[in-house]
Design a protein around this motif. Structure first.
Motif, PDB file in Angstrom:
ATOM      1  N   UNK A  63       0.827  -1.207   0.000  1.00 15.48           N
ATOM      2  CA  UNK A  63       0.000   0.000   0.000  1.00 15.48           C
ATOM      3  C   UNK A  63       0.865   1.261   0.000  1.00 15.48           C
ATOM      4  N   UNK A  64       1.898   1.229   0.801  1.00 16.92           N
ATOM      5  CA  UNK A  64       2.771   2.415   0.865  1.00 16.92           C
ATOM      6  C   UNK A  64       3.512   2.623  -0.443  1.00 16.92           C
TER       7      UNK A  64
ATOM      8  N   UNK B  61       2.561   1.660  -3.379  1.00 18.11           N
ATOM      9  CA  UNK B  61       1.604   2.124  -4.388  1.00 18.11           C
ATOM     10  C   UNK B  61       1.274   3.602  -4.185  1.00 18.11           C
ATOM     11  N   UNK B  62       1.086   4.004  -2.913  1.00 15.70           N
ATOM     12  CA  UNK B  62       0.776   5.414  -2.637  1.00 15.70           C
ATOM     13  C   UNK B  62       1.930   6.308  -3.070  1.00 15.70           C
ATOM     14  N   UNK B  63       3.155   5.888  -2.791  1.00 13.49           N
ATOM     15  CA  UNK B  63       4.322   6.680  -3.223  1.00 13.49           C
ATOM     16  C   UNK B  63       4.384   6.762  -4.743  1.00 13.49           C
TER      17      UNK B  63
ATOM     18  N   UNK C 111       2.033   6.444  -6.857  1.00 11.97           N
ATOM     19  CA  UNK C 111       0.941   7.271  -7.357  1.00 11.97           C
ATOM     20  C   UNK C 111       1.258   8.755  -7.200  1.00 11.97           C
ATOM     21  N   UNK C 112       1.782   9.110  -6.028  1.00  8.72           N
ATOM     22  CA  UNK C 112       2.087  10.524  -5.772  1.00  8.72           C
ATOM     23  C   UNK C 112       3.207  11.010  -6.690  1.00  8.72           C
TER      24      UNK C 112
END
Lengths: 264, 111
Positions: A146-147, A149-151, A153-154
């Motif tokens: 999750x982390x 993917x979030x990175x 994405x950002x």
């Protein structure tokens, strides 16, 4: 070089390394030695083929314990003798000075010793013993995934890594934020590095499952004509992928792909 | 329908340059100036990273943000950034806090 040595008529002319021989006995002795050598080389080539993984066995890997004499072996012997090869090998190989069969090192620079249209070399192919996964076998999201993917994405959203031409940069930056280094200039080079990283596990899935990957799963595509760097991306868990941009998960890049799921 | 791979532009080799932390801080400052559910938290986080806000104050802003999240919000990526922010504050890890805030800013803008 190897072909030239064996291509000369038996027992005629220069006879390096075999000492003094009589005209007839020398020929027979030499013939037997050469047959033995051929058998040994065939066994070695079979081993190389077994270790080479997908793509082009014998390509670019060189032959452990051998240098110059067999450097281009894949090319010269590949078809005529039924050995794996046909994609080159590293012409000339590498022999330290004074070590006629030594070294066994073949530089693995991108594209070295590969003919056009031949991908899946040692820097991508590896030995893929990954288990095949069926639907639902991904194990769901993970905190690390999750982390990541979030990175990813950002980073892709911010445009800091590029605008669609440098997938490797975006993925590398996202992995760096998680303490994972991804070396090399090209996307496809990430596959073998991820395969060695304990924070990921490699799996084999059919192409049509790529859009079902959980967040943080990484897909690496090999090179192909016109795409010398291949492609790498991080799944966002919703059928989309992030690299330097966000797009629908690519499923039709047209080359081999490898998939790495985040652990933990 | 246009195939995805046809949209791939000319490829470049990775220059392997690390991220510019100052640029990331600027990004955070810019994001915190935009209206949105995470604006207060982002401003507080930027202040913490600049040394002008205490850790308890930033924790308080994070708690407010979390409390204001819609009850049915179930974005695992957003939650992961909140967890990361908490861990970053626990360990006084500035980079983790910075990355978490940037991630939060983007995820919150989606929700």
């Amino acid at each position: 070089m190897f072909a030239a040595q064996f291509g000369s008529p038996m027992g005629v002319g220069f006879n390096p390394g075999f000492g003094a021989m009589g005209p007839m006995g020398g020929q027979q002795q030499m013939l037997m030695m050469m047959m033995t050598m051929m058998q040994m080389m065939q066994q070695m080539m079979q081993m190389m083929g077994a270790m080479g993984g997908g793509g082009c066995p014998g390509m670019g890997m060189g032959m452990p314990g051998m240098g110059d004499p067999f450097g281009g072996f894949g090319n010269q012997m590949g078809n005529g003798f039924g050995f794996p090869g046909g994609c080159g090998g590293f012409p000339g190989g590498f022999s330290p000075p004074g070590v006629p069969f030594g070294g066994g090192f073949t530089p693995q620079a991108p594209g070295f010793g590969r003919g056009p249209g031949c991908f899946g070399g040692p820097t991508f192919g590896g030995v893929n013993n990954a288990p095949p996964l069926g639907p639902g076998g991904f194990g769901g999201p993970s905190a690390f995934g999750n982390r990541l993917a979030a990175d990813a994405q950002q980073i892709a959203q911010s445009g800091v890594a590029g605008r669609g031409g440098n997938c490797k940069r975006g993925v590398r930056m996202a992995l760096n934020r998680q303490g994972v280094n991804l070396d090399g200039l090209s996307a496809y080079q990430g596959a073998d590095q991820l395969a060695r990283n304990p924070r990921f596990r490699e799996v084999r899935i059919p192409r049509e499952q790529l859009r079902n990957l959980p967040p943080g799963a990484i897909v690496v595509w090999d090179r192909k004509q016109g795409h010398p760097h291949g492609h790498i991306s991080i799944a966002l868990g919703n059928g989309r992928e992030a690299s330097d941009v966000i797009r629908n998960q690519i499923t039709n890049y047209g080359s081999q792909f490898r998939v790495f799921l985040p652990n933990g | 329908m246009v195939e995805d791979e046809e949209l791939l532009p000319q490829q470049e080799a990775d220059d392997n340059q690390p991220e510019d932390r100052n640029q990331l801080l600027e990004q955070l400052k810019d994001l915190s100036s935009r209206p949105g559910p995470a604006a207060l938290l982002l401003r507080a986080g930027h202040g913490w990273l600049q040394g002008t806000l205490s850790t308890p104050d930033l924790r308080a802003r994070a708690a407010e943000f979390e409390a204001n999240l819609q009850a049915d919000l179930d974005d695992p990526l957003l939650i992961s950034q909140l967890d990361r922010l908490e861990e970053g504050l626990d360990g006084e890890l500035e980079d983790e806090v910075l990355y978490a805030l940037l991630g939060l800013a983007y995820q919150a803008s989606l929700s």
